[in-house]
Design an enzyme around this catalytic site. Sequence first.
Site, PDB file in Angstrom:
ATOM      1  CE  LYS A 164      22.342  19.608   3.750  1.00  0.00           C
ATOM      2  NZ  LYS A 164      22.946  18.259   3.868  1.00  0.00           N
TER       3      LYS A 164
ATOM      4  N   GLY B 260      27.658   4.325 -10.241  1.00  0.00           N
ATOM      5  CA  GLY B 260      28.438   5.263  -8.480  1.00  0.00           C
ATOM      6  C   GLY B 260      28.218   3.998  -7.772  1.00  0.00           C
TER       7      GLY B 260
ATOM      8  N   GLY C  43      30.179   3.432  -5.121  1.00  0.00           N
ATOM      9  CA  GLY C  43      30.925   4.051  -4.290  1.00  0.00           C
ATOM     10  C   GLY C  43      30.873   2.953  -2.754  1.00  0.00           C
ATOM     11  CG  HIS C  44      31.685   4.951   0.775  1.00  0.00           C
ATOM     12  ND1 HIS C  44      32.536   6.235   0.338  1.00  0.00           N
ATOM     13  CD2 HIS C  44      32.607   4.678   2.315  1.00  0.00           C
ATOM     14  CE1 HIS C  44      33.336   6.162   0.616  1.00  0.00           C
ATOM     15  NE2 HIS C  44      34.016   5.470   1.803  1.00  0.00           N
ATOM     16  CB  VAL C  45      25.866   4.062  -0.368  1.00  0.00           C
ATOM     17  CG1 VAL C  45      23.984   3.313  -0.956  1.00  0.00           C
ATOM     18  CG2 VAL C  45      25.895   4.925  -0.166  1.00  0.00           C
TER      19      VAL C  45
HETATM   20  P1  NAD Z   1      30.579   7.770  -3.194  1.00  0.00           P
HETATM   21  O1  NAD Z   1      31.636   9.456  -3.363  1.00  0.00           O
HETATM   22  O2  NAD Z   1      31.197   6.778  -2.097  1.00  0.00           O
HETATM   23  O3  NAD Z   1      30.514   7.087  -4.239  1.00  0.00           O
HETATM   24  C1  NAD Z   1      30.122   7.420  -5.383  1.00  0.00           C
HETATM   25  C2  NAD Z   1      30.395   7.103  -6.647  1.00  0.00           C
HETATM   26  O4  NAD Z   1      30.470   7.616  -8.350  1.00  0.00           O
HETATM   27  C3  NAD Z   1      31.761   7.317  -6.881  1.00  0.00           C
HETATM   28  O5  NAD Z   1      32.486   5.210  -6.834  1.00  0.00           O
HETATM   29  C4  NAD Z   1      32.446   7.851  -7.881  1.00  0.00           C
HETATM   30  O6  NAD Z   1      33.693   7.828  -8.602  1.00  0.00           O
HETATM   31  C5  NAD Z   1      31.208   7.547  -8.829  1.00  0.00           C
HETATM   32  N1  NAD Z   1      30.853   9.018  -9.516  1.00  0.00           N
HETATM   33  C6  NAD Z   1      30.587   9.946  -9.167  1.00  0.00           C
HETATM   34  N2  NAD Z   1      30.614  10.711 -11.143  1.00  0.00           N
HETATM   35  C7  NAD Z   1      30.365   9.544 -11.226  1.00  0.00           C
HETATM   36  C8  NAD Z   1      29.629   9.782 -12.598  1.00  0.00           C
HETATM   37  N3  NAD Z   1      29.560  11.169 -13.600  1.00  0.00           N
HETATM   38  N4  NAD Z   1      29.565   8.782 -13.763  1.00  0.00           N
HETATM   39  C9  NAD Z   1      29.118   7.844 -12.821  1.00  0.00           C
HETATM   40  N5  NAD Z   1      29.947   7.009 -11.147  1.00  0.00           N
HETATM   41  C10 NAD Z   1      30.040   8.563 -10.457  1.00  0.00           C
HETATM   42  O7  NAD Z   1      29.033   8.210  -3.170  1.00  0.00           O
HETATM   43  P2  NAD Z   1      28.568   7.550  -1.739  1.00  0.00           P
HETATM   44  O8  NAD Z   1      28.580   7.952  -0.026  1.00  0.00           O
HETATM   45  O9  NAD Z   1      27.990   5.578  -2.066  1.00  0.00           O
HETATM   46  O10 NAD Z   1      27.141   8.455  -1.831  1.00  0.00           O
HETATM   47  C11 NAD Z   1      26.239   7.720  -3.321  1.00  0.00           C
HETATM   48  C12 NAD Z   1      25.405   8.222  -3.554  1.00  0.00           C
HETATM   49  O11 NAD Z   1      24.188   9.114  -2.615  1.00  0.00           O
HETATM   50  C13 NAD Z   1      25.753  10.610  -3.459  1.00  0.00           C
HETATM   51  O12 NAD Z   1      25.045  10.384  -4.526  1.00  0.00           O
HETATM   52  C14 NAD Z   1      24.994  10.741  -2.034  1.00  0.00           C
HETATM   53  O13 NAD Z   1      24.695  11.942  -1.668  1.00  0.00           O
HETATM   54  C15 NAD Z   1      23.711   9.811  -1.726  1.00  0.00           C
HETATM   55  N6  NAD Z   1      23.590   9.018  -0.418  1.00  0.00           N
HETATM   56  C16 NAD Z   1      24.612   9.076   0.217  1.00  0.00           C
HETATM   57  C17 NAD Z   1      24.400   8.542   2.004  1.00  0.00           C
HETATM   58  C18 NAD Z   1      25.577   7.035   2.339  1.00  0.00           C
HETATM   59  O14 NAD Z   1      25.081   6.702   3.205  1.00  0.00           O
HETATM   60  N7  NAD Z   1      26.705   7.868   2.187  1.00  0.00           N
HETATM   61  C19 NAD Z   1      23.125   9.118   1.709  1.00  0.00           C
HETATM   62  C20 NAD Z   1      21.932   9.599   0.898  1.00  0.00           C
HETATM   63  C21 NAD Z   1      21.611   9.899   0.447  1.00  0.00           C
END
Ligand code: NAD
Length: 330
Positions: A56, A156, A158-160
Amino acid sequence: MKAIIAIHNTVLGPSLGGTRMWNYTNEMEALNDVLRLSRGMTYKSSVAGLNLGGGKAVIIGDAKKVKSEALLRRFGKFVNSLGGKYITAEDVAMSSRDMEIIHMETDHVSGLPENMGGSGDPSPVTAYGVYVSMKASAKETWGSDSLSGKKVLVQGIGHVGEVLVSHLTKDGAKVYINDISEERIKAVADKYKAEFIAADKMFDLDIDIYAPCALGATVNDDTLAKLKCKIICGAANNQLADETIQGVSVGKKGILYAPDFVVNAGGIINVYYELEGYNRERALAHAEKIYDTTYNLFQLAKKEGIPTYLAANRLGEQRIEAIARINAVI
Ligand code: NAD
């Protein structure tokens, strides 16, 4: 530029992990963070069956104020000086455009955009991994991996989270969603007919599965006192406020916790296939194995009488120890 690269372990392969840019209050805080995060990457890649070690990087500073082409290229030279022992990727406050700039100085970069031969957005692969992990958790809990009719809260979207919601609704689950973004709630609720639940009500809800997909530490003593689910399985990193405390108390409450770094390994799996010439089908096929990994770790936890988070750590350590032994044979 002040940056630290931590290489935690390279038994399985070059260390890979994202670069985080953060305005740490002092260097010791940055050092602690990078060491902790690099260790996490060692376990994540090992359990996911990847030939990668854990690493990291952190760049110290406020990204909004000091991030520049020159700073990123200087960092690229730093990565390059390690000769491939460390491969970088995106993390907090870094974008795929930043990876392109770092790539001007080094080949040891992953997470490049698709139009540069990279793997693009990892989220669909991560969401697929969460989905299969949830099915394995259902099989362990109810004897069948069907999610049809199960009540799932996705925090949450978002993307995932959104892709996860789409898998769940296709399977006939009853999906509840929560997010702080009005825009996301509207988009996802309408598209998938998912029901919005306000933050102050969500932990009182009668559900089968809680899927944290927003932030870490949402499984803490306060939420655990209320949570009525049978399974916790989601994408967020560091879901347990303190794994040595909630990692044990979840089990005592009769909740099956699918360890976060096993469940969300789709992201690193996706990046791994970029190193070999990207192919999304192969990345998804590998992510599908998260089903077996999750199920097997539950069996190990039962056999050893240990919490699931500990079983996941053991799986990671066992693979590294086994490969270290064969590496020692001349
Ligand atoms: P993202 O930023 O696209 O989505 C996160 C969502 O959570 C957003 O819609 C945001 O508005 C919402 N959010 C933020 N704070 C909040 C709260 N207090 N209450 C409710 N909703 C809230 O992120 P992502 O890429 O979808 O990733 C989601 C999680 O998964 C993160 O913790 C990330 O570290 C983890 N993760 C993601 C990936 C990946 O491939 N994208 C891989 C491993 C881990």
